[in-house]
Design an enzyme around this catalytic site. Structure first.
Site, PDB file in Angstrom:
ATOM      1  N   GLY A   1       0.767  -1.241   0.000  1.00 23.79           N
ATOM      2  CA  GLY A   1       0.000   0.000   0.000  1.00 23.79           C
ATOM      3  C   GLY A   1       0.792   1.280   0.000  1.00 23.79           C
ATOM      4  O   GLY A   1       0.218   2.362  -0.173  1.00 23.79           O
TER       5      GLY A   1
ATOM      6  N   PRO B   1       4.716  -5.248  -0.558  1.00 26.39           N
ATOM      7  CA  PRO B   1       4.759  -4.054  -1.403  1.00 26.39           C
ATOM      8  C   PRO B   1       4.625  -4.398  -2.884  1.00 26.39           C
ATOM      9  O   PRO B   1       5.181  -5.395  -3.354  1.00 26.39           O
ATOM     10  CB  PRO B   1       6.147  -3.468  -1.118  1.00 26.39           C
ATOM     11  CG  PRO B   1       6.980  -4.639  -0.736  1.00 26.39           C
ATOM     12  CD  PRO B   1       6.056  -5.605  -0.037  1.00 26.39           C
ATOM     13  N   GLY B   2       3.879  -3.597  -3.600  1.00 21.25           N
ATOM     14  CA  GLY B   2       3.747  -3.756  -5.050  1.00 21.25           C
ATOM     15  C   GLY B   2       4.167  -2.475  -5.732  1.00 21.25           C
ATOM     16  O   GLY B   2       5.296  -2.311  -6.185  1.00 21.25           O
ATOM     17  N   ARG B   3       3.242  -1.512  -5.744  1.00 19.51           N
ATOM     18  CA  ARG B   3       3.432  -0.246  -6.447  1.00 19.51           C
ATOM     19  C   ARG B   3       4.748   0.464  -6.097  1.00 19.51           C
ATOM     20  O   ARG B   3       5.407   0.990  -6.985  1.00 19.51           O
ATOM     21  CB  ARG B   3       2.255   0.676  -6.094  1.00 19.51           C
ATOM     22  CG  ARG B   3       2.224   1.975  -6.852  1.00 19.51           C
ATOM     23  CD  ARG B   3       1.185   2.927  -6.236  1.00 19.51           C
ATOM     24  NE  ARG B   3      -0.087   2.277  -5.985  1.00 19.51           N
ATOM     25  CZ  ARG B   3      -1.085   2.234  -6.856  1.00 19.51           C
ATOM     26  NH1 ARG B   3      -0.968   2.799  -8.022  1.00 19.51           N
ATOM     27  NH2 ARG B   3      -2.215   1.620  -6.531  1.00 19.51           N
TER      28      ARG B   3
ATOM     29  N   TYR C   1      -9.390   4.996 -12.638  1.00 25.68           N
ATOM     30  CA  TYR C   1      -9.402   5.777 -11.387  1.00 25.68           C
ATOM     31  C   TYR C   1      -9.264   7.281 -11.622  1.00 25.68           C
ATOM     32  O   TYR C   1      -9.133   8.037 -10.663  1.00 25.68           O
ATOM     33  CB  TYR C   1      -8.216   5.409 -10.486  1.00 25.68           C
ATOM     34  CG  TYR C   1      -7.855   3.968 -10.314  1.00 25.68           C
ATOM     35  CD1 TYR C   1      -8.748   3.077  -9.709  1.00 25.68           C
ATOM     36  CD2 TYR C   1      -6.600   3.503 -10.682  1.00 25.68           C
ATOM     37  CE1 TYR C   1      -8.374   1.761  -9.500  1.00 25.68           C
ATOM     38  CE2 TYR C   1      -6.224   2.187 -10.470  1.00 25.68           C
ATOM     39  CZ  TYR C   1      -7.115   1.325  -9.884  1.00 25.68           C
ATOM     40  OH  TYR C   1      -6.750   0.032  -9.675  1.00 25.68           O
TER      41      TYR C   1
ATOM     42  N   CYS D   1     -12.033   3.500 -28.890  1.00 27.11           N
ATOM     43  CA  CYS D   1     -13.326   4.148 -29.078  1.00 27.11           C
ATOM     44  C   CYS D   1     -14.096   4.246 -27.777  1.00 27.11           C
ATOM     45  O   CYS D   1     -15.092   3.552 -27.558  1.00 27.11           O
ATOM     46  CB  CYS D   1     -14.128   3.402 -30.134  1.00 27.11           C
ATOM     47  SG  CYS D   1     -13.296   3.492 -31.713  1.00 27.11           S
ATOM     48  N   GLU D   2     -13.595   5.087 -26.896  1.00 29.07           N
ATOM     49  CA  GLU D   2     -14.218   5.402 -25.610  1.00 29.07           C
ATOM     50  C   GLU D   2     -13.766   6.815 -25.270  1.00 29.07           C
ATOM     51  O   GLU D   2     -12.572   7.117 -25.365  1.00 29.07           O
ATOM     52  CB  GLU D   2     -13.677   4.487 -24.486  1.00 29.07           C
ATOM     53  CG  GLU D   2     -13.954   3.015 -24.630  1.00 29.07           C
ATOM     54  CD  GLU D   2     -15.336   2.614 -24.140  1.00 29.07           C
ATOM     55  OE1 GLU D   2     -15.995   3.417 -23.445  1.00 29.07           O
ATOM     56  OE2 GLU D   2     -15.748   1.488 -24.471  1.00 29.07           O
TER      57      GLU D   2
ATOM     58  N   TYR E   1       0.596  -1.667 -12.180  1.00 27.05           N
ATOM     59  CA  TYR E   1      -0.791  -1.681 -12.637  1.00 27.05           C
ATOM     60  C   TYR E   1      -0.900  -1.087 -14.045  1.00 27.05           C
ATOM     61  O   TYR E   1      -1.896  -0.447 -14.391  1.00 27.05           O
ATOM     62  CB  TYR E   1      -1.701  -0.962 -11.618  1.00 27.05           C
ATOM     63  CG  TYR E   1      -1.540  -1.542 -10.221  1.00 27.05           C
ATOM     64  CD1 TYR E   1      -2.103  -2.779  -9.912  1.00 27.05           C
ATOM     65  CD2 TYR E   1      -0.773  -0.911  -9.246  1.00 27.05           C
ATOM     66  CE1 TYR E   1      -1.924  -3.349  -8.658  1.00 27.05           C
ATOM     67  CE2 TYR E   1      -0.588  -1.471  -7.989  1.00 27.05           C
ATOM     68  CZ  TYR E   1      -1.166  -2.687  -7.702  1.00 27.05           C
ATOM     69  OH  TYR E   1      -0.979  -3.244  -6.467  1.00 27.05           O
TER      70      TYR E   1
HETATM   71  C1  LIG Z   1      -2.758  -5.223  -4.157  1.00 27.26           C
HETATM   72  C2  LIG Z   1      -2.296  -5.800  -2.896  1.00 27.26           C
HETATM   73  C3  LIG Z   1      -1.015  -5.495  -2.420  1.00 27.26           C
HETATM   74  C4  LIG Z   1      -0.094  -4.519  -3.086  1.00 27.26           C
HETATM   75  O1  LIG Z   1      -0.534  -3.212  -2.959  1.00 27.26           O
HETATM   76  P1  LIG Z   1       0.406  -1.998  -3.419  1.00 27.26           P
HETATM   77  O2  LIG Z   1      -0.414  -0.805  -3.159  1.00 27.26           O
HETATM   78  O3  LIG Z   1       0.711  -2.190  -4.853  1.00 27.26           O
HETATM   79  O4  LIG Z   1       1.630  -2.044  -2.575  1.00 27.26           O
HETATM   80  C5  LIG Z   1      -0.605  -6.113  -1.261  1.00 27.26           C
HETATM   81  N1  LIG Z   1      -1.403  -6.990  -0.606  1.00 27.26           N
HETATM   82  C6  LIG Z   1      -2.633  -7.299  -1.046  1.00 27.26           C
HETATM   83  C7  LIG Z   1      -3.454  -8.265  -0.287  1.00 27.26           C
HETATM   84  C8  LIG Z   1      -3.124  -6.714  -2.195  1.00 27.26           C
HETATM   85  O5  LIG Z   1      -4.351  -7.017  -2.621  1.00 27.26           O
END
Ligand SMILES: *Cc1c(COP(=O)(O)O)cnc(C)c1O
Length: 429
Positions: free
Chosen positions: A247, A287-289, A329, A357-358, A387
């Site tokens: 997050g 962590p992802g983003r 978003y 086409c949107e 993403y």
């Molecule tokens: C999407 C998700 C993440 C990653 O979230 P980021 O905002 O990209 O860090 C981590 N845990 C769970 C359970 C998620 O669904």
């Protein structure tokens, strides 16, 4: 972060030491370009920040960017994987992520996905993060049927905390579909003694994405800590781990998100050597983003400039099918011309749009764009590493972009551009 890994040098935008124009010429557009150094800098910032903990694992959230080369690269640096589907489980397997570093979240895991998790590398994954009572019962049933020992589970706690982010990426409120509230957790605990197929080994949270303040995270860690103590007392057993989710937000425009260092300090404060837990729990992060977002750009060519009296339209060859976030978003991605000359000179109010086409196929409205930027010029949509490709689709029967990973002055294609035959594979006439 000290500096971007996408910078102008000798009049042109580069990824590390590679000209984006060279990649566009060789591989065509639209094109996703990632920087290995950008991933590395952030991943190692986490490692450093978590050093005071006895046992920590960074489980990269695959859904942010699940390219096999990226997952494998992170795995080689020590990352685990946070999965939300059986497809992602197969990606983790192909990338060689060890079972004890794999966790599986998501509200709708099906029987086959659960079985695949139990059988993963013969040992089974580190944890299924349980999001509902019926799911708990299903995991128990599948585990007993497979007879491979108890499936390790964690309960995903929904602490009812407002993460103050976009409603579509807020997950830690009572009204969201995610996780278990306190009453549901109590109910799960009453059921556990009769469920011989599962073993409760941890607790998890994930309250939302693109968080730009530590405050809700700090509150969530505290709530989780209290919940862990309550549960341990009730089941008369210590848990093995807490999973604090992902997050952490990034800068797309003018946000001022917490640094990885400060985020980790908060984690250490809550569960480290000087916390009530005295570092006895393994800590997992998802962590992802923050790892992938600013590690990638989407390079696109301007197809046309449609000149109007008040406002022009810049029509790109990239569309919402390639990068969906603005349409989904209303999110902001900076537009950077690849030739530095177009960052100067007279500008005009411009909408940056794609060919789909949107009317929602719009990367930005009312942007001040240099009037010199015209058909044939290249641009980069910044902060597109998370993403972006992972949310892309074939809408309008558009083949999806190729992906390239740059490292210093070297680069390699990590996914081929889709061909028309890929689009119709599996279809019948
Ligand atoms: C999407 C998700 C993440 C990653 O979230 P980021 O905002 O990209 O860090 C981590 N845990 C769970 C359970 C998620 O669904």
């Amino acid at each position: 972060m000290k500096r971007s890994h996408f910078q102008f040098s000798r009049g042109e935008l580069h990824a590390e030491k590679v000209r984006l124009s060279t990649l566009a010429k060789r591989l065509g557009t639209p094109l996703y370009v990632y920087s290995e150094a950008a991933f590395k800098e952030r991943f190692y910032a986490f490692k450093k920040g978590l050093r005071p903990l006895r046992h920590a694992t960074i489980c990269y959230a695959l859904k942010s960017n699940s390219n096999l080369s990226i997952v494998k690269m992170l795995g080689e640096w020590g990352a685990g994987a946070d999965l939300v589907s059986g497809g992602e489980l197969e990606r983790a397997r192909l990338a060689g992520i060890p079972a004890d570093r794999v966790v599986f979240s998501g509200v709708g895991k099906n029987r086959d996905e659960i079985a695949a998790g139990i059988l993963y590398q013969n040992r089974g994954i580190a944890s299924f993060h349980v999001e509902s009572l019926p799911e708990l019962l299903l995991i128990d049933r599948v585990a007993r049927a497979l007879n491979r020992g108890k499936a390790r589970i964690a309960l995903r706690y929904n602490p009812n905390i407002d993460a103050k982010t976009h409603p579509y990426i807020s997950t830690g409120l009572k009204k969201n579909k995610f996780g278990l509230n306190s009453e549901e957790i109590s109910e799960a605990l009453s059921l556990l003694p009769s469920l011989t197929g599962v073993s409760l080994v941890g607790m998890s949270i994930h309250i939302g994405s693109q968080l730009t303040s530590l405050r809700p995270l700090r509150a969530a860690f505290q709530h989780l800590g209290r919940e862990v103590l309550r549960i341990e007392k009730r089941i008369k057993k210590n848990l093995d781990f807490v999973d604090l989710g992902g997050g952490l937000g990034i800068q797309y425009r003018d946000e001022n998100p917490p640094s990885i260092q400060n985020y980790c300090a908060e984690v250490v404060r809550a569960f480290g050597p000087d916390s009530p837990f005295r570092s006895r729990l393994r800590v997992l992060l998802e962590p992802g983003r923050i790892l992938s977002g600013n590690s990638g750009v989407l390079v696109s060519e301007v197809l046309f400039r449609k000149v109007r009296a008040k406002k022009d339209f810049l029509i790109l060859d990239a569309g919402m099918n390639d990068l969906m976030r603005p349409a989904l978003y209303g999110s902001y991605h900076a537009l950077e011309p690849i030739q530095e000359v177009h960052t100067r000179g007279r500008t005009k109010k411009t909408d940056i749009v794609g060919p789909v086409c949107e009317s929602g196929d719009c990367f930005g409205s009312d942007r001040p764009v240099a009037i010199s930027l015209a058909a044939g010029d290249l641009v980069a949509l910044k902060s597109a590493g998370a993403y972006g490709m992972s949310m892309s689709s074939n809408y309008n029967s558009r083949a999806r972009p190729a992906e390239v990973l740059v490292s210093g002055s070297r680069w390699r294609v990590i996914r081929d551009r889709e061909q028309f035959k890929d689009l119709v594979r599996g279809e019948h006439l």
